[in-house]
Design a protein around this motif. Structure first.
Motif, PDB file in Angstrom:
ATOM      1  N   THR A  26      10.997   2.819   9.812  1.00 22.44           N
ATOM      2  CA  THR A  26      10.704   3.810  10.848  1.00 22.44           C
ATOM      3  C   THR A  26      11.843   4.799  11.009  1.00 22.44           C
ATOM      4  OG1 THR A  26      11.483   2.278  12.557  1.00 22.44           O
ATOM      5  CG2 THR A  26       9.121   2.295  12.096  1.00 22.44           C
ATOM      6  N   SER A  27      12.909   4.610  10.222  1.00 21.45           N
ATOM      7  CA  SER A  27      14.011   5.574  10.212  1.00 21.45           C
ATOM      8  C   SER A  27      14.388   5.897   8.768  1.00 21.45           C
ATOM      9  CB  SER A  27      15.219   5.028  10.972  1.00 21.45           C
ATOM     10  OG  SER A  27      15.646   3.811  10.407  1.00 21.45           O
ATOM     11  N   PRO A  28      13.428   6.440   7.989  1.00 21.34           N
ATOM     12  CA  PRO A  28      13.689   6.653   6.568  1.00 21.34           C
ATOM     13  C   PRO A  28      14.704   7.744   6.247  1.00 21.34           C
ATOM     14  CG  PRO A  28      11.543   7.517   7.166  1.00 21.34           C
ATOM     15  CD  PRO A  28      12.072   6.790   8.366  1.00 21.34           C
ATOM     16  N   THR A  29      15.103   8.553   7.225  1.00 18.70           N
ATOM     17  CA  THR A  29      16.068   9.603   6.924  1.00 18.70           C
ATOM     18  C   THR A  29      17.422   9.038   6.519  1.00 18.70           C
ATOM     19  OG1 THR A  29      16.640   9.762   9.262  1.00 18.70           O
ATOM     20  CG2 THR A  29      14.989  11.320   8.437  1.00 18.70           C
ATOM     21  N   LEU A  30      17.709   7.791   6.879  1.00 17.70           N
ATOM     22  CA  LEU A  30      18.964   7.151   6.487  1.00 17.70           C
ATOM     23  C   LEU A  30      18.870   6.478   5.128  1.00 17.70           C
ATOM     24  CD1 LEU A  30      19.886   5.463   9.876  1.00 17.70           C
ATOM     25  CD2 LEU A  30      20.793   7.584   8.936  1.00 17.70           C
ATOM     26  N   LEU A  31      17.714   6.534   4.505  1.00 10.01           N
ATOM     27  CA  LEU A  31      17.430   5.811   3.281  1.00 10.01           C
ATOM     28  C   LEU A  31      18.346   6.200   2.123  1.00 10.01           C
ATOM     29  CD1 LEU A  31      15.518   3.799   1.940  1.00 10.01           C
ATOM     30  CD2 LEU A  31      14.031   5.720   1.403  1.00 10.01           C
ATOM     31  N   ASP A  32      18.793   7.440   2.073  1.00 16.96           N
ATOM     32  CA  ASP A  32      19.609   7.899   0.957  1.00 16.96           C
ATOM     33  C   ASP A  32      20.849   7.074   0.747  1.00 16.96           C
ATOM     34  OD1 ASP A  32      17.805   9.879   0.360  1.00 16.96           O
ATOM     35  OD2 ASP A  32      18.827  11.389   1.583  1.00 16.96           O
ATOM     36  N   VAL A  33      21.357   6.444   1.767  1.00 19.43           N
ATOM     37  CA  VAL A  33      22.558   5.618   1.628  1.00 19.43           C
ATOM     38  C   VAL A  33      22.287   4.439   0.697  1.00 19.43           C
ATOM     39  CG1 VAL A  33      24.173   4.131   2.894  1.00 19.43           C
ATOM     40  CG2 VAL A  33      23.446   6.307   3.851  1.00 19.43           C
ATOM     41  N   SER A  72      11.337   2.692  -1.104  1.00 22.63           N
ATOM     42  CA  SER A  72      10.719   4.017  -1.139  1.00 22.63           C
ATOM     43  C   SER A  72      11.087   4.708   0.173  1.00 22.63           C
ATOM     44  CB  SER A  72       9.201   3.897  -1.295  1.00 22.63           C
ATOM     45  OG  SER A  72       8.609   3.456  -0.093  1.00 22.63           O
ATOM     46  N   PRO A  73      10.718   5.970   0.341  1.00 24.30           N
ATOM     47  CA  PRO A  73      11.048   6.651   1.595  1.00 24.30           C
ATOM     48  C   PRO A  73      10.451   5.996   2.844  1.00 24.30           C
ATOM     49  CG  PRO A  73      10.531   8.262  -0.072  1.00 24.30           C
ATOM     50  CD  PRO A  73      10.180   6.913  -0.658  1.00 24.30           C
ATOM     51  N   THR A  74       9.383   5.226   2.697  1.00 20.33           N
ATOM     52  CA  THR A  74       8.754   4.636   3.883  1.00 20.33           C
ATOM     53  C   THR A  74       8.781   3.120   3.928  1.00 20.33           C
ATOM     54  OG1 THR A  74       6.571   4.651   2.849  1.00 20.33           O
ATOM     55  CG2 THR A  74       7.182   6.591   4.167  1.00 20.33           C
ATOM     56  N   GLY A  75       9.349   2.474   2.919  1.00 19.18           N
ATOM     57  CA  GLY A  75       9.340   1.019   2.935  1.00 19.18           C
ATOM     58  C   GLY A  75      10.358   0.398   2.010  1.00 19.18           C
ATOM     59  N   ILE A  76      10.573  -0.893   2.232  1.00 20.72           N
ATOM     60  CA  ILE A  76      11.504  -1.655   1.418  1.00 20.72           C
ATOM     61  C   ILE A  76      10.965  -3.078   1.282  1.00 20.72           C
ATOM     62  CG2 ILE A  76      12.956  -2.259   3.408  1.00 20.72           C
ATOM     63  CD1 ILE A  76      15.396  -2.001   1.526  1.00 20.72           C
ATOM     64  N   HIS A 104       0.789  -1.226   0.000  1.00 18.08           N
ATOM     65  CA  HIS A 104       0.000   0.000   0.000  1.00 18.08           C
ATOM     66  C   HIS A 104       0.824   1.281   0.000  1.00 18.08           C
ATOM     67  CE1 HIS A 104      -3.643  -2.294   0.475  1.00 18.08           C
ATOM     68  NE2 HIS A 104      -3.074  -2.969   1.451  1.00 18.08           N
ATOM     69  N   ARG A 105       2.106   1.198  -0.235  1.00 21.30           N
ATOM     70  CA  ARG A 105       2.901   2.426  -0.255  1.00 21.30           C
ATOM     71  C   ARG A 105       2.444   3.318  -1.405  1.00 21.30           C
ATOM     72  NH1 ARG A 105       8.671   0.431  -0.927  1.00 21.30           N
ATOM     73  NH2 ARG A 105       7.645  -1.485  -1.495  1.00 21.30           N
ATOM     74  N   GLN A 106       2.308   4.594  -1.134  1.00 22.21           N
ATOM     75  CA  GLN A 106       1.873   5.548  -2.149  1.00 22.21           C
ATOM     76  C   GLN A 106       3.052   6.263  -2.809  1.00 22.21           C
ATOM     77  OE1 GLN A 106      -1.427   5.729  -2.996  1.00 22.21           O
ATOM     78  NE2 GLN A 106      -1.554   4.021  -1.572  1.00 22.21           N
ATOM     79  N   GLU A 107       4.218   6.190  -2.198  1.00 17.15           N
ATOM     80  CA  GLU A 107       5.388   6.888  -2.725  1.00 17.15           C
ATOM     81  C   GLU A 107       5.945   6.168  -3.945  1.00 17.15           C
ATOM     82  OE1 GLU A 107       5.378   5.597   0.402  1.00 17.15           O
ATOM     83  OE2 GLU A 107       4.939   7.372   1.562  1.00 17.15           O
ATOM     84  N   ALA A 108       6.661   6.927  -4.748  1.00 12.83           N
ATOM     85  CA  ALA A 108       7.365   6.324  -5.880  1.00 12.83           C
ATOM     86  C   ALA A 108       8.417   5.365  -5.344  1.00 12.83           C
ATOM     87  CB  ALA A 108       8.025   7.417  -6.714  1.00 12.83           C
ATOM     88  N   ARG A 109       8.581   4.259  -6.027  1.00 16.38           N
ATOM     89  CA  ARG A 109       9.540   3.237  -5.602  1.00 16.38           C
ATOM     90  C   ARG A 109      10.708   3.204  -6.567  1.00 16.38           C
ATOM     91  NH1 ARG A 109       5.089  -1.397  -4.429  1.00 16.38           N
ATOM     92  NH2 ARG A 109       3.724   0.006  -3.319  1.00 16.38           N
ATOM     93  N   THR A 110      11.854   2.920  -6.012  1.00 18.83           N
ATOM     94  CA  THR A 110      13.047   2.757  -6.826  1.00 18.83           C
ATOM     95  C   THR A 110      13.367   1.280  -6.871  1.00 18.83           C
ATOM     96  OG1 THR A 110      13.874   4.911  -6.133  1.00 18.83           O
ATOM     97  CG2 THR A 110      15.474   3.364  -7.047  1.00 18.83           C
TER      98      THR A 110
END
Length: 109
Positions: A100-107, A39-43, A5-11
């Motif tokens: 729950t810690s998506p700010t580290l996702l950019d790595v 995505s920013p909220t899931g993997i 159900h993620r609404q964000e764009a996925r890579t």
């Protein structure tokens, strides 16, 4: 398979990371065989053994220089669809993790 159900764009992961990825569930370490998408909220990960829904987990990446962990929770899991897994590999499972810690996702991107 559980609807995602993620609404964000996925890579989609186009290449394997240089280091090793693990899904850590308490004392259990699940080796990640593939990052399906992120995505920013899931993997969404492919692992050899399932993790229980509702379990707090760590997604750990490490290589010779970096060792980092993302916090998350397993929101669904299911066996890989027929034909999705390499016939040479054992049966695998797809696990949906809410980060729950998506700010580290950019790595990872």
């Amino acid at each position: 398979m559980h609807p995602d159900h993620r609404q964000e764009a996925r890579t989609r992961a186009l290449r394997k990371p240089k280091g090793k990825l693990q899904l850590i569930d308490g004392e259990q370490h699940h080796n990640v065989t593939e990052v399906i998408d992120i995505s920013p909220t899931g993997i969404r990960l492919e692992v050899g053994t399932p993790a229980d829904i509702g379990t707090q987990v760590l997604v750990r990446y490490f290589d010779g220089e970096v060792d980092m962990q993302l916090n998350g929770m397993v929101i669904w899991n299911s066996p890989s669809p027929p034909g999705a897994a390499d016939p040479a590999r054992p049966v695998s499972h797809i696990v949906g993790i809410k980060l729950t810690s998506p700010t580290l996702l950019d790595v990872f991107l």
